[in-house]
Design a protein around this motif. Structure first.
Motif, mmCIF file in Angstrom:
data_model
loop_
_atom_site.group_PDB
_atom_site.id
_atom_site.type_symbol
_atom_site.label_atom_id
_atom_site.label_comp_id
_atom_site.label_asym_id
_atom_site.label_seq_id
_atom_site.Cartn_x
_atom_site.Cartn_y
_atom_site.Cartn_z
ATOM 1 N N GLY A 228 0.867 -1.342 -0.076
ATOM 2 C CA GLY A 228 0.047 0.088 0.088
ATOM 3 C C GLY A 228 0.834 1.167 -0.078
ATOM 4 O O GLY A 228 2.047 0.990 -0.164
ATOM 5 N N GLY A 229 0.222 2.362 0.338
ATOM 6 C CA GLY A 229 0.986 3.667 0.410
ATOM 7 C C GLY A 229 1.320 4.202 -0.905
ATOM 8 O O GLY A 229 2.327 5.356 -0.471
ATOM 9 N N GLY A 230 0.942 3.895 -1.812
ATOM 10 C CA GLY A 230 1.257 4.450 -3.309
ATOM 11 C C GLY A 230 0.972 5.954 -3.417
ATOM 12 O O GLY A 230 0.017 6.275 -2.629
ATOM 13 N N THR A 231 1.429 6.591 -4.268
ATOM 14 C CA THR A 231 0.877 7.973 -4.540
ATOM 15 C C THR A 231 0.369 7.659 -5.938
ATOM 16 O O THR A 231 0.885 7.498 -7.001
ATOM 17 C CB THR A 231 1.992 9.040 -4.869
ATOM 18 N N ARG A 232 -1.043 8.121 -5.860
ATOM 19 C CA ARG A 232 -1.887 7.685 -7.179
ATOM 20 C C ARG A 232 -2.452 8.866 -7.767
ATOM 21 O O ARG A 232 -2.973 9.728 -6.982
ATOM 22 C CB ARG A 232 -2.978 6.646 -6.747
ATOM 23 N N PHE A 233 -2.428 9.023 -9.073
ATOM 24 C CA PHE A 233 -3.210 9.894 -9.880
ATOM 25 C C PHE A 233 -4.352 9.382 -10.469
ATOM 26 O O PHE A 233 -4.230 8.815 -11.587
ATOM 27 C CB PHE A 233 -2.215 10.454 -10.872
ATOM 28 N N PRO A 234 -5.373 9.378 -9.928
ATOM 29 C CA PRO A 234 -6.594 8.804 -10.311
ATOM 30 C C PRO A 234 -7.377 9.119 -11.762
ATOM 31 O O PRO A 234 -7.862 8.068 -12.528
ATOM 32 C CB PRO A 234 -7.719 9.028 -9.224
ATOM 33 N N ASN A 235 -7.154 10.283 -12.061
ATOM 34 C CA ASN A 235 -7.482 10.743 -13.274
ATOM 35 C C ASN A 235 -6.924 10.324 -14.453
ATOM 36 O O ASN A 235 -7.347 10.041 -15.792
ATOM 37 C CB ASN A 235 -7.723 12.311 -13.619
ATOM 38 N N ILE A 236 -5.590 9.819 -14.290
ATOM 39 C CA ILE A 236 -4.758 9.291 -15.342
ATOM 40 C C ILE A 236 -4.210 7.961 -15.146
ATOM 41 O O ILE A 236 -3.583 7.367 -15.818
ATOM 42 C CB ILE A 236 -3.620 10.184 -15.741
ATOM 43 N N GLY A 237 -4.729 7.127 -14.118
ATOM 44 C CA GLY A 237 -4.497 5.721 -14.029
ATOM 45 C C GLY A 237 -2.919 5.514 -13.530
ATOM 46 O O GLY A 237 -2.590 4.448 -13.844
ATOM 47 N N LEU A 238 -2.456 6.441 -12.611
ATOM 48 C CA LEU A 238 -0.897 6.213 -12.679
ATOM 49 C C LEU A 238 -0.385 6.136 -11.068
ATOM 50 O O LEU A 238 -1.176 7.008 -10.265
ATOM 51 C CB LEU A 238 -0.103 7.350 -13.118
ATOM 52 N N GLU A 239 0.099 5.163 -10.706
ATOM 53 C CA GLU A 239 0.444 5.034 -9.343
ATOM 54 C C GLU A 239 1.824 4.849 -8.953
ATOM 55 O O GLU A 239 2.570 3.987 -9.843
ATOM 56 C CB GLU A 239 -0.538 3.878 -8.507
ATOM 57 N N PHE A 240 2.533 5.589 -8.126
ATOM 58 C CA PHE A 240 4.096 5.392 -7.850
ATOM 59 C C PHE A 240 3.893 4.753 -6.529
ATOM 60 O O PHE A 240 3.393 5.134 -5.762
ATOM 61 C CB PHE A 240 4.732 6.599 -7.763
ATOM 62 N N ARG A 241 4.938 3.717 -6.363
ATOM 63 C CA ARG A 241 5.195 3.104 -4.877
ATOM 64 C C ARG A 241 6.249 3.483 -4.222
ATOM 65 O O ARG A 241 7.241 4.045 -4.965
ATOM 66 C CB ARG A 241 5.272 1.429 -5.187
ATOM 67 N N PRO A 242 6.329 3.771 -2.894
ATOM 68 C CA PRO A 242 7.333 4.281 -2.405
ATOM 69 C C PRO A 242 8.446 3.419 -2.334
ATOM 70 O O PRO A 242 8.492 2.366 -2.074
ATOM 71 C CB PRO A 242 6.758 4.510 -0.756
ATOM 72 N N LYS A 243 9.711 4.179 -2.239
ATOM 73 C CA LYS A 243 10.994 3.350 -2.189
ATOM 74 C C LYS A 243 11.903 4.233 -1.556
ATOM 75 O O LYS A 243 11.780 5.534 -1.953
ATOM 76 C CB LYS A 243 11.371 3.129 -3.705
ATOM 77 N N LYS A 244 12.343 3.869 -0.594
ATOM 78 C CA LYS A 244 13.235 4.702 0.378
ATOM 79 C C LYS A 244 14.324 5.646 -0.624
ATOM 80 O O LYS A 244 14.933 4.930 -1.482
ATOM 81 C CB LYS A 244 13.899 4.064 1.460
ATOM 82 N N GLY A 245 14.363 6.778 -0.485
ATOM 83 C CA GLY A 245 15.455 7.703 -1.227
ATOM 84 C C GLY A 245 15.019 8.013 -2.658
ATOM 85 O O GLY A 245 15.411 9.001 -3.018
ATOM 86 N N ALA A 246 13.351 7.518 -3.093
ATOM 87 C CA ALA A 246 13.232 7.959 -4.137
ATOM 88 C C ALA A 246 12.476 9.350 -3.970
ATOM 89 O O ALA A 246 11.888 9.819 -3.059
ATOM 90 C CB ALA A 246 12.092 6.947 -5.000
ATOM 91 N N GLY A 247 11.979 9.962 -5.242
ATOM 92 C CA GLY A 247 11.401 11.433 -5.258
ATOM 93 C C GLY A 247 10.446 11.312 -6.528
ATOM 94 O O GLY A 247 10.707 10.978 -7.539
ATOM 95 N N LEU A 248 9.198 11.931 -6.216
ATOM 96 C CA LEU A 248 8.364 12.125 -7.124
ATOM 97 C C LEU A 248 7.998 13.671 -7.314
ATOM 98 O O LEU A 248 7.676 14.289 -6.464
ATOM 99 C CB LEU A 248 6.875 11.259 -6.896
#
Ligand SMILES: O=C(O)CCC(=O)C(=O)O
Ligand SMILES: [Fe+2]
Length: 290
Positions: A228-248
């Motif tokens: 769980g805990g992804g950052t999701r953009f519901p209008n465009i069906g895109l989700e990024f999963r947390p990874k230590k040190g990553a950046g969005l």
């Protein structure tokens, strides 16, 4: 605006004329604009505008040449970017709105130190959201995280992160809010929302008056989580999963600086683990003191 009104506008220093036009175009409350002019020493008299006592005749960011915000250099650039000595890897990007996902934004030690600094002295407290009507900060069930806040340059680590983001995005550090650190425990989430201040709401005016729009958001993932805990953009069906040190990094506005409806995003419920992130909001103009 009629020609009689125009006369006093012409008497304003040019930086203030730009400031005024930008804020009116953005739909800011004229009363609030008048209050800010008054606070900065501009007085309205029967003969028009008196600038006596105007504080240095400068807008908060008039020292800075106005720059347009865009992320084109990242879309067309290298996969590995050296930002102030940190080699950051671009893993992917998306257009409209511009979204970029990076690895190695922070080292594991920097993530741990930021978590440690946030956890100490019970700094973390339930997060708030901006009230649309009056712009105040309110507790809200749509945002069930704990958060804390570091002023710009508050400590050497925060300063280093801010410099790195500034170099990567090519945007002045002075045009950023402080750094927020958030902790989501089991089930914690931030339901779909926009980070921009919607000019149609009364409560946005006071936020827009200081530093303008939130042109982009930068989320730094400080922990790995199992589910769980992804950052999701519901209008465009895109989700990024947390990874230590990553950046969005994502733009909240389009190429004309207008709020982008597809920047709608959510912090999805945490299923397993504790999600820590740091959020940096980038403003259109200088935010606060330099
Ligand atoms: O928790 C997330 O993944 C999103 C956080 C967020 O949207 C915010 O802090 O504004
Ligand atoms: Fe957000």
């Amino acid at each position: 605006m009629g020609s009689a009104d125009q006369a006093w506008v012409d008497q304003l220093p040019i930086e203030w004329q730009h400031w005024l036009i930008e804020n009116l175009e953005r739909g800011c409350d004229p009363g609030e604009i008048g209050r800010i002019l008054h606070e900065n020493g501009f007085k309205f008299t029967d003969n028009g505008l008196s600038t006596r006592g105007a504080t240095d005749k400068k807008t908060p960011d008039s020292n800075q040449k106005k720059q347009d915000f865009n992320l084109d250099h990242l879309a067309s650039g290298n996969n590995f970017i050296d930002a102030q000595g940190q080699v950051i890897r671009l893993l992917g990007h998306f257009e409209n709105p511009a979204i970029f996902y990076f690895e190695d934004m922070l080292s594991p030690q920097e993530c741990d130190e930021l978590i440690h600094l946030s956890e100490q002295e019970g700094k973390l407290a339930r997060s708030t959201v901006v009230d649309n009507k009056d712009g105040s900060l309110q507790l809200d069930q749509r945002r069930s995280s704990d958060s804390t806040f570091f002023n710009r340059g508050e400590n050497p680590l925060v300063s280093k992160i801010e410099q790195r983001i500034g170099a990567l995005v090519n945007w002045p550090v002075t045009h950023g809010e402080g750094l927020q650190v958030l902790r989501y425990q089991h089930g914690g989430e931030y339901r779909p929302h926009f980070d921009f201040f919607d000019p149609k709401y009364e409560g946005s005016a006071k936020h827009l008056a200081i530093g303008g729009q939130r042109v982009a958001s930068f989320i730094l993932y400080l922990s790995d989580i199992a589910a769980g805990g992804g950052t999701r953009f519901p209008n465009i069906g895109l989700e990024f999963r947390p990874k230590k040190g990553a950046g969005l990094l994502f733009a909240n506005t389009d190429q004309h600086g207008k709020p982008h409806s597809n920047s709608l995003h959510a912090g999805m419920p945490v299923i397993e683990g504790i999600k820590y992130i740091a959020t940096k909001w980038l403003r259109e103009r200088q935010y606060g003191k330099s």
